[in-house]
Design a protein around this motif. Structure first.
Motif, PDB file in Angstrom:
ATOM      1  N   SER A 165       2.949   5.947  -2.693  1.00 49.58           N
ATOM      2  CA  SER A 165       4.061   6.828  -3.090  1.00 49.58           C
ATOM      3  C   SER A 165       4.098   6.995  -4.609  1.00 49.58           C
ATOM      4  O   SER A 165       4.400   8.079  -5.101  1.00 49.58           O
ATOM      5  CB  SER A 165       5.387   6.322  -2.536  1.00 49.58           C
ATOM      6  N   THR A 166       3.761   5.939  -5.368  1.00 48.16           N
ATOM      7  CA  THR A 166       3.741   6.118  -6.827  1.00 48.16           C
ATOM      8  C   THR A 166       2.575   7.015  -7.238  1.00 48.16           C
ATOM      9  O   THR A 166       2.694   7.818  -8.164  1.00 48.16           O
ATOM     10  CB  THR A 166       3.636   4.779  -7.587  1.00 48.16           C
ATOM     11  N   GLU A 167       1.441   6.881  -6.519  1.00 54.20           N
ATOM     12  CA  GLU A 167       0.300   7.764  -6.802  1.00 54.20           C
ATOM     13  C   GLU A 167       0.726   9.223  -6.657  1.00 54.20           C
ATOM     14  O   GLU A 167       0.481  10.048  -7.528  1.00 54.20           O
ATOM     15  CB  GLU A 167      -0.843   7.507  -5.807  1.00 54.20           C
ATOM     16  N   LEU A 168       1.365   9.506  -5.517  1.00 55.14           N
ATOM     17  CA  LEU A 168       1.749  10.895  -5.242  1.00 55.14           C
ATOM     18  C   LEU A 168       2.796  11.366  -6.243  1.00 55.14           C
ATOM     19  O   LEU A 168       2.744  12.497  -6.724  1.00 55.14           O
ATOM     20  CB  LEU A 168       2.260  11.026  -3.806  1.00 55.14           C
ATOM     21  N   PHE A 169       3.752  10.466  -6.573  1.00 61.69           N
ATOM     22  CA  PHE A 169       4.773  10.803  -7.565  1.00 61.69           C
ATOM     23  C   PHE A 169       4.109  11.182  -8.891  1.00 61.69           C
ATOM     24  O   PHE A 169       4.439  12.203  -9.497  1.00 61.69           O
ATOM     25  CB  PHE A 169       5.709   9.606  -7.758  1.00 61.69           C
ATOM     26  N   MET A 182       0.834  -1.216   0.000  1.00 61.64           N
ATOM     27  CA  MET A 182       0.000   0.000   0.000  1.00 61.64           C
ATOM     28  C   MET A 182       0.866   1.263   0.000  1.00 61.64           C
ATOM     29  O   MET A 182       0.585   2.212  -0.715  1.00 61.64           O
ATOM     30  CB  MET A 182      -0.888  -0.019   1.247  1.00 61.64           C
ATOM     31  N   ARG A 183       1.961   1.258   0.814  1.00 67.11           N
ATOM     32  CA  ARG A 183       2.814   2.434   0.868  1.00 67.11           C
ATOM     33  C   ARG A 183       3.468   2.681  -0.484  1.00 67.11           C
ATOM     34  O   ARG A 183       3.601   3.816  -0.935  1.00 67.11           O
ATOM     35  CB  ARG A 183       3.869   2.255   1.960  1.00 67.11           C
ATOM     36  N   ASN A 184       3.857   1.578  -1.144  1.00 70.38           N
ATOM     37  CA  ASN A 184       4.460   1.704  -2.467  1.00 70.38           C
ATOM     38  C   ASN A 184       3.473   2.291  -3.462  1.00 70.38           C
ATOM     39  O   ASN A 184       3.810   3.178  -4.249  1.00 70.38           O
ATOM     40  CB  ASN A 184       4.927   0.329  -2.969  1.00 70.38           C
ATOM     41  N   LEU A 185       2.241   1.778  -3.410  1.00 67.81           N
ATOM     42  CA  LEU A 185       1.208   2.278  -4.321  1.00 67.81           C
ATOM     43  C   LEU A 185       0.948   3.758  -4.060  1.00 67.81           C
ATOM     44  O   LEU A 185       0.845   4.552  -4.986  1.00 67.81           O
ATOM     45  CB  LEU A 185      -0.088   1.493  -4.108  1.00 67.81           C
ATOM     46  N   ILE A 240      -7.234   0.586  -5.080  1.00 65.61           N
ATOM     47  CA  ILE A 240      -8.266   1.616  -4.898  1.00 65.61           C
ATOM     48  C   ILE A 240      -8.096   2.295  -3.537  1.00 65.61           C
ATOM     49  O   ILE A 240      -8.349   3.494  -3.393  1.00 65.61           O
ATOM     50  CB  ILE A 240      -9.693   1.041  -5.105  1.00 65.61           C
ATOM     51  N   GLY A 241      -7.617   1.529  -2.551  1.00 68.26           N
ATOM     52  CA  GLY A 241      -7.340   2.113  -1.239  1.00 68.26           C
ATOM     53  C   GLY A 241      -6.299   3.218  -1.360  1.00 68.26           C
ATOM     54  O   GLY A 241      -6.445   4.300  -0.781  1.00 68.26           O
ATOM     55  N   ALA A 242      -5.255   2.941  -2.135  1.00 66.79           N
ATOM     56  CA  ALA A 242      -4.204   3.941  -2.333  1.00 66.79           C
ATOM     57  C   ALA A 242      -4.751   5.170  -3.047  1.00 66.79           C
ATOM     58  O   ALA A 242      -4.339   6.302  -2.779  1.00 66.79           O
ATOM     59  CB  ALA A 242      -3.053   3.334  -3.131  1.00 66.79           C
ATOM     60  N   LYS A 243      -5.707   4.942  -3.964  1.00 68.59           N
ATOM     61  CA  LYS A 243      -6.325   6.081  -4.670  1.00 68.59           C
ATOM     62  C   LYS A 243      -7.042   6.993  -3.670  1.00 68.59           C
ATOM     63  O   LYS A 243      -6.916   8.214  -3.728  1.00 68.59           O
ATOM     64  CB  LYS A 243      -7.361   5.575  -5.683  1.00 68.59           C
ATOM     65  N   ARG A 262       7.564  -0.286  -8.679  1.00 70.55           N
ATOM     66  CA  ARG A 262       7.273   0.120  -7.305  1.00 70.55           C
ATOM     67  C   ARG A 262       5.899  -0.372  -6.852  1.00 70.55           C
ATOM     68  O   ARG A 262       5.739  -0.797  -5.703  1.00 70.55           O
ATOM     69  CB  ARG A 262       7.346   1.649  -7.225  1.00 70.55           C
ATOM     70  N   VAL A 263       4.907  -0.334  -7.758  1.00 74.30           N
ATOM     71  CA  VAL A 263       3.566  -0.753  -7.335  1.00 74.30           C
ATOM     72  C   VAL A 263       3.552  -2.220  -6.911  1.00 74.30           C
ATOM     73  O   VAL A 263       2.712  -2.634  -6.124  1.00 74.30           O
ATOM     74  CB  VAL A 263       2.465  -0.518  -8.416  1.00 74.30           C
TER      75      VAL A 263
END
Lengths: 217, 276, 286
Positions: free
Chosen positions: B6-10, B1-4, B114-117, C93-94
């Motif tokens: 961080s990529t979302e924010l990136f 989840m943290r990886n997802l 979707i949680g990361a979204k 990363r994902v």
């Protein structure tokens, strides 16, 4: 010719009244006040109007004889247009006559009830009534009917019997209710509309509390 | 989840549209400030009109606090609209570019995706609000100075500068809860509709109807208090003379519940539905 | 088998899209799924890749790897505003992989992409996007790849290069590759085995050469002296002295060509099977 004499006589009497008919009690009070060249004082102001919520404000007030008072404050303050006439300069600004209605009791003290009637149109009040504590030679209450701004009812409170400068002043007045266009209203839009129409005016007051007079004579 | 996350924010901050949104918020803020300055005098004259017979006024009411208060009022419509358009775009653009599919072809669970979204939407909203709030205070105080705040709510209320500041900060905090609700709803709409234009239209409609229903009397105490449109202006209560903290807390928690419900609906639908 | 789909069925509403479809894939094998548009290829691949739930049937994967299966559905989906390296790193990363920039560049080199481009991939050609899509699919070293219509939008050179890359992955890395197309000729010389899907059913399956043979009734021959060939005039109508379209009929094409080659004055330079997908779509038991 007879009429002419009558006219001259009447005019002469009127002029004589003007000169003589300032009530001596008032003159005494004025003389006491005139002995003060100026002062500075800290004033606390408490506004009491139904639709105004304002915290008690503190300001520095300074008075110099012959000038209107000056108020300094860090905050926003509302200063009553009447009630701060410490030297009675506003009453004495234009010619007037007085009418002493005799002694009345006010707040347990004997007072002379004196009406002050301006004798020119230039004056911005139409009549003022003063309750003058004749023994202590100071004003206990005044009621000033202005030409434009309604009637002000002013009560004075003193700390010591000898004081001529008040410790507290309460100014009562009539004030029209507020009318705010809908677009500036928040959630209260639906609440007060009827009330606003039914209530064209109401009583309000401001209480001033003076402390630490620094008087220059 | 943290990886997802961080990529979302990136990715959010690598997209041009993010900066368009930030610029839009700044432009909006500037326009509100300018019109607040121009209108402020008129508003104050209206507020004080009936007191001018009796009083003279000493001090400046057209100050930073009033300007901040007027910007705060933009929470009614403008800021949520921008937020809803941008936040829903986080998902609709992925549907459009089919990157939802590409990510889910990797060993990534739908729940985490979707949680990361939703997390990213909340963080982005919080970031935008922080930006808006900090710049608003900064510009307002720098340009217009400090002073008493006057607002009309149950009469004219005057707040001294430190009191005004703390009430404004709390109001922004409470209003931010409302903004987060709108952000979550817009993402759920994106899950349901998938298509960008449809989502924008429905999101704008949602906002419009919510704003209209806020003033609507449902004739029931329960609905009038706890139906979600009635909870979107809780921040206004910060300007009552006596702040009704209990009511604010209750309403904020109920709105949080609605936000959670909207998010759960979006997550459930996303997980259940095939990626086609 | 590294991948096996067993009796997969799927309907969209009342419309059946897949009817008990089964297929299997061995490690290092390239398997083709051929079928016209609308046959159900993409739906089957989406089910295999876990994007869509089947109504019934099972997909078995013989792998304990974190990522047993990589894939591309239709065109590769990329973040157009990111560079190739950034795309790789985001997709890594994902799935919890930390991919350094040098590692990302290595991957790009492996799929034949330039490593000195830093511009957004929206500027890339379709062939380059397909290669990047493959590099992403290969992240985390899956045991098999599922590629849906990977040749769509590529020019002939692009198709040739991509085929070469796919072959290389199967041979060198022993990756099982399931690849679909609606064009038989794209898969003919690439796949070890073919499945023919039509209207949601597998119509044929088997080694590629057998399937191709079933799909071929006619051959186009090129050479010289065709007008004087008795064998050719039996097997078809000579169009000209240098080209002929022939149907071997009951004979095998090998024996027919041997006979033609033995005839005096006749020279053969090329024989191109005329693949006819329609022939494979006729319903007959698998």
């Amino acid at each position: 010719m007879r009429y002419f004499l009558l006219l001259i006589g009447t005019l002469g009497m009127a002029a004589a009244m003007q000169a003589q008919d300032i009530d001596p009690v008032l003159t005494q009070v004025k003389a006491r006040l005139d002995s003060i060249a100026g002062f500075e004082v800290t004033v606390q102001m408490e506004v009491d109007i139904r639709y105004v919520n304002m915290p008690v404000k503190t300001a520095e007030l300074s008075y110099q004889q012959g000038n209107s008072v000056r108020i300094r404050s860090e905050d926003f303050v509302m200063i009553p247009k009447r009630g701060l006439d410490f030297g009675l300069g506003e009453l004495y600004k234009y010619p007037f006559m007085t009418l002493n209605l005799g002694e009345v009791e006010f707040q347990g003290r004997p007072c002379e009830l004196v009406k002050v009637i301006p004798t020119t149109d230039a004056s911005d009040y139409s009549i003022a009534t003063l309750w003058i504590d004749s023994q202590r030679r100071r004003i206990a209450k005044s009621q000033i009917s202005t030409k434009k701004n309604g009637t002000f009812d002013i009560n004075y409170a003193y700390k010591a019997p000898k004081d001529v400068l008040p410790e507290g002043i309460t100014v009562n007045f009539q004030v029209a209710d507020i009318r705010i266009p809908l677009r500036f209203l928040g959630r209260e839009a639906q609440v007060d509309k009827g009330q606003l129409k039914a209530d064209p005016g109401q009583k309000g007051a401001i209480r001033l509390l003076f402390s630490e007079y620094r008087i220059s004579r | 989840m943290r990886n997802l996350l961080s990529t979302e924010l990136f990715r959010i901050f690598r997209q041009r549209k993010t900066y368009y949104a930030i610029i839009a918020v700044f432009i909006l803020e500037a326009i509100i400030m300018i019109s607040a300055y121009m209108q402020g005098r008129e508003i104050l004259d209206l507020f004080l009109e009936n007191l001018t017979d009796t009083f003279e006024f000493n001090g400046n009411l057209l100050n930073g606090n009033l300007i901040v208060y007027l910007v705060l009022n933009s929470f009614w419509f403008h800021i949520p609209l921008i937020l809803m358009v941008v936040v829903s775009g986080f998902l609709t653009s992925e549907y459009q570019d089919r990157t939802v599919e590409a990510v889910l072809l990797q060993p990534v669970s739908k729940l985490k995706f979707i949680g990361a979204k939703y997390m990213a939407a909340l963080l982005f909203t919080a970031f935008m609000l922080a930006l808006l709030i900090v710049t608003t205070f900064l510009f307002a105080y720098l340009v217009f100075g400090d002073g008493d705040l006057v607002v009309y709510l149950e009469g004219l209320s005057f707040f001294e500068p430190h009191e005004a500041f703390s009430r404004l900060v709390w109001a922004f905090a409470s209003g931010s809860g409302t903004m987060l609700f709108y952000a979550v709803v817009s993402l759920t709409l994106a899950v349901l509709l998938r298509e960008a234009t449809a989502t924008w239209i429905v999101a704008a409609l949602f906002l419009l109807v919510t704003t209209l229903l806020l003033r609507f009397d449902f004739g029931s105490e329960g609905l009038n208090t706890y139906f979600f449109p009635k909870l979107t202006d809780t921040w206004q209560a910060l300007f009552y003379v006596e702040v009704p903290w209990d009511a604010i807390l209750t309403k904020s928690l109920v709105l949080l519940g609605y936000s959670a419900l909207a998010a759960l609906l979006g997550i459930a639908v996303f997980i259940k539905r095939d990626i086609t | 088998m590294i991948l096996e789909a067993a009796a997969i069925s799927k309907s969209y509403g009342s419309l059946p899209v897949l009817k008990e479809v089964s297929l299997g894939l061995e490690r290092g094998e390239i398997c083709g799924l051929i079928g016209p548009n609308g046959a159900g290829k993409s739906t089957l691949f989406r089910i295999v890749l876990g994007l869509v739930r089947s109504d019934s049937g099972q997909v078995y994967l013989d792998s304990q790897a974190r990522k047993p299966l990589g894939g591309i559905i239709e065109k590769p989906a990329l973040y157009g505003y990111l560079s190739a390296v950034e795309n790789l790193r985001v997709f890594a990363r994902v799935q919890g992989m930390r991919l350094s920039r040098p590692e990302a560049r290595d991957l790009l080199e492996q799929v034949g992409l330039p490593i000195d481009r830093h511009d957004p991939v929206r500027n890339y050609s379709m062939g380059m996007k397909q290669r990047l899509g493959l590099a992403i699919a290969l992240l985390n070293a899956p045991g098999c790849l599922v590629l849906d219509e990977p040749f769509t939008g590529l020019d002939p050179i692009g198709i040739r290069d991509l085929r070469e890359l796919v072959r290389q992955l199967a041979v060198e890395r022993q990756i099982g590759i399931l690849i679909s197309s609606h064009n038989l000729s794209e898969l003919g010389d690439l796949c070890d085995r073919l499945y023919v899907l039509h209207k949601g059913e597998i119509r044929h399956s088997g080694p590629t050469r057998e399937i191709l043979r079933r799909a071929t009734l006619k051959y186009q021959l090129y050479g010289r002296g065709f007008l004087g060939s008795p064998t050719l005039s039996e097997a078809g109508e000579p169009l000209s002295d240098t080209s002929a379209l022939i149907s071997p009929g009951p004979h095998s094409i090998e024996s027919l060509l041997a006979r033609v080659a033995a005839e005096p004055g006749v020279g053969l330079s090329a024989c191109i099977p005329q693949l006819d997908l329609a022939l494979l779509l006729e319903k007959q038991p698998v």
